[in-house]
Design a protein around this motif. Sequence first.
Motif, PDB file in Angstrom:
ATOM      1  N   UNK A 184       0.853  -1.193   0.000  1.00 32.27           N
ATOM      2  CA  UNK A 184       0.000   0.000   0.000  1.00 32.27           C
ATOM      3  C   UNK A 184       0.882   1.233   0.000  1.00 32.27           C
ATOM      4  N   UNK A 185       0.702   2.067  -1.019  1.00 27.80           N
ATOM      5  CA  UNK A 185       1.392   3.345  -1.116  1.00 27.80           C
ATOM      6  C   UNK A 185       0.388   4.457  -0.865  1.00 27.80           C
ATOM      7  N   UNK A 186       0.740   5.419  -0.034  1.00 25.98           N
ATOM      8  CA  UNK A 186      -0.085   6.614   0.142  1.00 25.98           C
ATOM      9  C   UNK A 186       0.582   7.786  -0.572  1.00 25.98           C
ATOM     10  N   UNK A 187      -0.209   8.505  -1.364  1.00 30.54           N
ATOM     11  CA  UNK A 187       0.264   9.727  -2.017  1.00 30.54           C
ATOM     12  C   UNK A 187      -0.211  10.904  -1.180  1.00 30.54           C
ATOM     13  N   UNK A 188       0.744  11.639  -0.629  1.00 25.62           N
ATOM     14  CA  UNK A 188       0.466  12.743   0.279  1.00 25.62           C
ATOM     15  C   UNK A 188       0.763  14.077  -0.385  1.00 25.62           C
ATOM     16  N   UNK A 189       0.194  15.126   0.183  1.00 22.32           N
ATOM     17  CA  UNK A 189       0.463  16.473  -0.297  1.00 22.32           C
ATOM     18  C   UNK A 189      -0.759  17.360  -0.160  1.00 22.32           C
ATOM     19  N   UNK A 190      -0.542  18.647  -0.276  1.00 15.95           N
ATOM     20  CA  UNK A 190      -1.651  19.587  -0.175  1.00 15.95           C
ATOM     21  C   UNK A 190      -2.498  19.547  -1.438  1.00 15.95           C
ATOM     22  N   UNK A 191      -3.595  20.269  -1.430  1.00 20.22           N
ATOM     23  CA  UNK A 191      -4.488  20.302  -2.589  1.00 20.22           C
ATOM     24  C   UNK A 191      -3.779  20.877  -3.811  1.00 20.22           C
ATOM     25  N   UNK A 192      -4.074  20.313  -4.970  1.00 21.68           N
ATOM     26  CA  UNK A 192      -3.569  20.844  -6.224  1.00 21.68           C
ATOM     27  C   UNK A 192      -2.154  20.463  -6.588  1.00 21.68           C
ATOM     28  N   UNK A 193      -1.585  19.441  -5.916  1.00 24.75           N
ATOM     29  CA  UNK A 193      -0.200  19.064  -6.208  1.00 24.75           C
ATOM     30  C   UNK A 193      -0.096  17.867  -7.160  1.00 24.75           C
ATOM     31  N   UNK A 194      -1.241  17.363  -7.646  1.00 26.64           N
ATOM     32  CA  UNK A 194      -1.190  16.293  -8.629  1.00 26.64           C
ATOM     33  C   UNK A 194      -1.476  14.903  -8.100  1.00 26.64           C
ATOM     34  N   UNK A 195      -2.030  14.818  -6.895  1.00 30.83           N
ATOM     35  CA  UNK A 195      -2.309  13.490  -6.320  1.00 30.83           C
ATOM     36  C   UNK A 195      -3.358  12.749  -7.145  1.00 30.83           C
ATOM     37  N   UNK A 196      -4.502  13.377  -7.353  1.00 32.69           N
ATOM     38  CA  UNK A 196      -5.578  12.734  -8.117  1.00 32.69           C
ATOM     39  C   UNK A 196      -5.213  12.595  -9.590  1.00 32.69           C
ATOM     40  N   UNK A 197      -4.454  13.556 -10.110  1.00 33.31           N
ATOM     41  CA  UNK A 197      -3.994  13.471 -11.495  1.00 33.31           C
ATOM     42  C   UNK A 197      -3.136  12.215 -11.685  1.00 33.31           C
ATOM     43  N   UNK A 198      -2.324  11.891 -10.692  1.00 34.99           N
ATOM     44  CA  UNK A 198      -1.493  10.679 -10.769  1.00 34.99           C
ATOM     45  C   UNK A 198      -2.357   9.433 -10.921  1.00 34.99           C
ATOM     46  N   UNK A 199      -3.444   9.356 -10.157  1.00 37.62           N
ATOM     47  CA  UNK A 199      -4.343   8.206 -10.269  1.00 37.62           C
ATOM     48  C   UNK A 199      -4.997   8.158 -11.648  1.00 37.62           C
ATOM     49  N   UNK A 200      -5.412   9.301 -12.151  1.00 38.08           N
ATOM     50  CA  UNK A 200      -6.071   9.334 -13.460  1.00 38.08           C
ATOM     51  C   UNK A 200      -5.119   8.919 -14.581  1.00 38.08           C
ATOM     52  N   UNK A 201      -3.834   9.231 -14.427  1.00 34.07           N
ATOM     53  CA  UNK A 201      -2.840   8.774 -15.400  1.00 34.07           C
ATOM     54  C   UNK A 201      -2.688   7.254 -15.317  1.00 34.07           C
ATOM     55  N   UNK A 202      -2.663   6.718 -14.103  1.00 36.06           N
ATOM     56  CA  UNK A 202      -2.539   5.271 -13.932  1.00 36.06           C
ATOM     57  C   UNK A 202      -3.725   4.522 -14.530  1.00 36.06           C
ATOM     58  N   UNK A 203      -4.910   5.134 -14.476  1.00 39.13           N
ATOM     59  CA  UNK A 203      -6.106   4.501 -15.027  1.00 39.13           C
ATOM     60  C   UNK A 203      -6.279   4.771 -16.521  1.00 39.13           C
ATOM     61  N   UNK A 204      -5.414   5.616 -17.093  1.00 32.98           N
ATOM     62  CA  UNK A 204      -5.517   5.919 -18.514  1.00 32.98           C
ATOM     63  C   UNK A 204      -6.542   6.971 -18.857  1.00 32.98           C
ATOM     64  N   UNK A 205      -7.114   7.646 -17.847  1.00 35.53           N
ATOM     65  CA  UNK A 205      -8.071   8.723 -18.115  1.00 35.53           C
ATOM     66  C   UNK A 205      -7.354   9.981 -18.594  1.00 35.53           C
ATOM     67  N   UNK A 206      -6.094  10.137 -18.192  1.00 31.67           N
ATOM     68  CA  UNK A 206      -5.219  11.194 -18.680  1.00 31.67           C
ATOM     69  C   UNK A 206      -3.936  10.552 -19.200  1.00 31.67           C
ATOM     70  N   UNK A 207      -3.282  11.209 -20.129  1.00 33.42           N
ATOM     71  CA  UNK A 207      -2.017  10.729 -20.669  1.00 33.42           C
ATOM     72  C   UNK A 207      -0.876  11.588 -20.144  1.00 33.42           C
ATOM     73  N   UNK A 208       0.211  10.947 -19.738  1.00 33.89           N
ATOM     74  CA  UNK A 208       1.393  11.686 -19.321  1.00 33.89           C
ATOM     75  C   UNK A 208       2.020  12.375 -20.524  1.00 33.89           C
TER      76      UNK A 208
END
Length: 304
Positions: A87-111
């Motif tokens: 289990x990895x936790x992605x930490x950080x304040x709002x707007x630092x790319x935490x949710x964007x990282x998940x969306x890239x992993x799911x293919x909803x966004x492209x790096x």
Amino acid sequence: MMREREPDVPEQIPGEDSPLTADVSPEVADVVEEFMTEAAEQNEAAKESAVVPGKPLPYISFEKVSKSFGDAHVLQQVSFCVLPGETLCILGRSGVGKSVSLQILMGFLKADSGKVRVAGEDICGFTEREMQGIRRKVTMVFQNGALFDSITVGENVAFPLRERGDLGEEQISQVVKGLLEMVGVAGMEDLLPSDLSTGMKRSVAIARALASQPEAILYDEPTTMVDPLMGQLLGNLIERLKRQLHLTSIVVTHDMRFAKKLADRVVFLHEGKAQFFGTIEEMERTNDPVLREFLALDELVLPV
């Protein structure tokens, strides 16, 4: 306006070591036990196969990944990895790319650049059809649950079971009932998502994720906007799923208490970069002023 139904949090929240099927009704227990055992064996086999001599291979990894939206550089050469069953936790304040990282992993966004590996495959050039194969192995629990609003809770959970095509309706009904009991929302099959509280929607979303028998689950801020008891229930559930189903997990959170409970390792994002990647213990020993400020703020706003 319809008032959100309050969650029926159990008087006794199941502990981290409580069997997943402990609260499943006797009439569906055998079917659900078989279903969960199949999932656990599948994940254990995937874990054992992801090994080269003396070294496990990451199940998920970012290798110098960057992502921008116009002039906003959300991720800048970010690297981290998650081992099978970790289990990895992605930490950080709002707007630092935490949710964007998940969306890239799911293919909803492209790096924009870098390599993204999921289930051992570099997905950067994958088509939508190829990503569907990845999403059968890796699923995501969104902040809002992302349930289908026009169908019942039971039909939401049954959706991935029907997609399999190898289960009869009676089996599907039994598995749905058992999964909902397992995640603490027993008897909610006939309600619509609009009838549920935020915490209950997330519990149902986890049940739906489990119905697809994934190898990994990504959780986006699972405890945001839920009461402390529901947060504890969700935390214990995520930990039990990891231990008993050998699930690989990524949890996006701003809550250090939650991260300490769940994380094998953490990655801390700051101004688009991975400021830290390692264990909680290593993070707490750091002299990095940005990390020290984040840890101090967390203790201030989340008192014991």
